[in-house]
Design a protein around this motif. Structure first.
Motif, short mmCIF file in Angstrom:
data_model
loop_
_atom_site.label_atom_id
_atom_site.label_comp_id
_atom_site.label_asym_id
_atom_site.label_seq_id
_atom_site.Cartn_x
_atom_site.Cartn_y
_atom_site.Cartn_z
N LYS A 65 0.83 -1.20 0.00
CA LYS A 65 0.00 0.00 0.00
C LYS A 65 0.87 1.26 0.00
CE LYS A 65 -3.96 2.28 0.55
NZ LYS A 65 -4.67 2.21 1.84
N ASN A 66 0.57 2.16 -0.93
CA ASN A 66 1.16 3.50 -0.91
C ASN A 66 0.15 4.40 -0.19
OD1 ASN A 66 1.50 6.30 -1.72
ND2 ASN A 66 3.04 5.57 -3.16
N ASP A 67 0.46 4.76 1.05
CA ASP A 67 -0.51 5.50 1.85
C ASP A 67 -0.71 6.92 1.38
OD1 ASP A 67 -1.36 3.50 3.59
OD2 ASP A 67 0.37 3.77 4.90
N VAL A 68 0.27 7.49 0.69
CA VAL A 68 0.13 8.87 0.23
C VAL A 68 -0.97 8.98 -0.82
CG1 VAL A 68 1.29 10.79 -0.92
CG2 VAL A 68 2.54 9.40 0.76
N LEU A 69 -0.95 8.05 -1.79
CA LEU A 69 -1.92 8.08 -2.88
C LEU A 69 -3.04 7.05 -2.71
CD1 LEU A 69 0.54 8.53 -5.88
CD2 LEU A 69 -0.84 10.29 -4.73
N GLY A 70 -2.93 6.20 -1.69
CA GLY A 70 -3.98 5.22 -1.44
C GLY A 70 -3.99 4.06 -2.41
N ARG A 71 -2.87 3.79 -3.07
CA ARG A 71 -2.83 2.74 -4.09
C ARG A 71 -2.20 1.46 -3.54
NH1 ARG A 71 -0.27 6.73 -8.77
NH2 ARG A 71 -2.19 7.92 -9.18
N TRP A 72 -2.71 0.31 -4.01
CA TRP A 72 -2.10 -0.98 -3.73
C TRP A 72 -1.25 -1.38 -4.94
CZ3 TRP A 72 -2.31 -3.38 0.91
CH2 TRP A 72 -3.30 -2.96 1.82
N TRP A 73 0.07 -1.39 -4.76
CA TRP A 73 0.99 -1.66 -5.86
C TRP A 73 1.34 -3.13 -5.95
CZ3 TRP A 73 2.99 1.19 -9.79
CH2 TRP A 73 2.71 2.56 -9.77
N LEU A 74 1.36 -3.66 -7.17
CA LEU A 74 1.77 -5.02 -7.46
C LEU A 74 3.19 -5.03 -7.97
CD1 LEU A 74 1.17 -8.09 -8.01
CD2 LEU A 74 0.52 -7.37 -10.32
#
Length: 284
Positions: free
Chosen positions: A157-166
């Motif tokens: 999880k990238n908490d700054v942008l709220g994205r779950w990265w694969l």
């Protein structure tokens, strides 16, 4: 002991398989009556920002119209509103692809009812890399008593942008935007690693679809499939060895799991899993 995984990514493939979960969303008539069976370990009840592992790659025999998975799940929310992001490899016969392991992802934000899909079959996952094609075959594969290959899968999880990265191996493939989720807009509260198969009970008996290598975990390295170096990302965004793992095996006489917690070992926290399906012990 380990060979570096060599992946062959064939562009242009479209994975048109169906939702194998026992929810009302799947749309293939041959999968209307089936059960899913599992051999997995889980961390439960935390605020998790990611998970990763090295997943042993095999080419299990899969009966039509079934599927065999080795994957990571990150989950949050109650069953009726379950949010998941998932990644790993699968062998599917719907449609038939010659029983070859393929890289796959999946997501849902409503318990597999209306949202979500495999790979890029619907809006949701945003691919940013041109190096890896979702749904393409993974080569080479492990052989019984021979060379072993694994693939590194990570979701963070990238908490700054709220994205779950694969991440696959050392490549950031893309991300699931936080906006497509409800509860996973924050953190996950369950992480699972392990295998899953579909059992359509052909001829009224248990399927012969294999999980992992098709051999039981008691056979050990080189014969049974494994997950190794299980890691999670805590609520402070620090990566740690998996801990307090709960084991869940649906039918150990058909598919089983053997957990090893040895962080100083090159395997780290790891487990062997899998099985052959139908046998004298796994008949119905």
């Amino acid at each position: 002991m380990y060979e570096k995984l060599v992946q062959s990514y064939e562009t242009g493939e479209v994975i048109d398989c169906v939702d194998i979960f026992k929810q009302p969303a799947f749309d293939h008539p041959l999968l209307k009556n089936h059960t899913a069976q599992y051999a997995q370990v889980s961390m439960i009840g935390g605020n998790y920002r990611g998970a990763n592992a090295k997943i042993n790659v095999w080419n299990p025999t899969v009966m039509y119209p079934e599927v065999s998975f080795s994957q990571i799940w990150l989950m949050s929310g109650p069953k009726e509103n379950l949010n998941t992001v998932e990644a790993g490899w699968m062998v599917t016969t719907v449609p038939s692809t010659g029983n070859q392991p393929e890289l796959f992802i999946y997501w849902t934000s409503d318990g597999y009812q209306q949202t979500g899909c495999y790979n890029l079959e619907c809006p949701g996952f945003v691919q940013t890399s041109s190096k890896i094609a979702l749904g393409s075959r993974i080569l080479p594969v492990s052989t019984y008593g021979g060379k072993q290959y694994d693939i590194t899968i990570g979701i963070t999880k990238n908490d700054v942008l709220g994205r779950w990265w694969l991440r696959v191996a050392d490549v950031e493939v893309g991300y699931w935007p936080g906006e497509i989720f409800t509860t996973l807009g924050g953190s996950a509260d369950v992480i699972s690693w392990g295998g899953e198969i579909v059992n359509s009970e052909p001829n009224g008996r248990h399927t012969s679809t294999e999980m992992g290598s098709g051999h039981f975990p008691s056979e050990g390295f080189g014969k049974a499939a494994f997950f190794r170096n299980l890691k999670f990302v805590d609520d402070g965004s620090i990566e740690r060895d998996a801990e307090n793992l709960k084991t869940y095996v649906t039918r150990p006489e058909c598919y089983d799991l053997l957990l090893k917690v040895d962080p100083p070992n090159p395997f780290g926290v790891h487990f062997f899993f899998g099985g052959s399906g139908f046998s004298a012990q796994c008949a119905n």
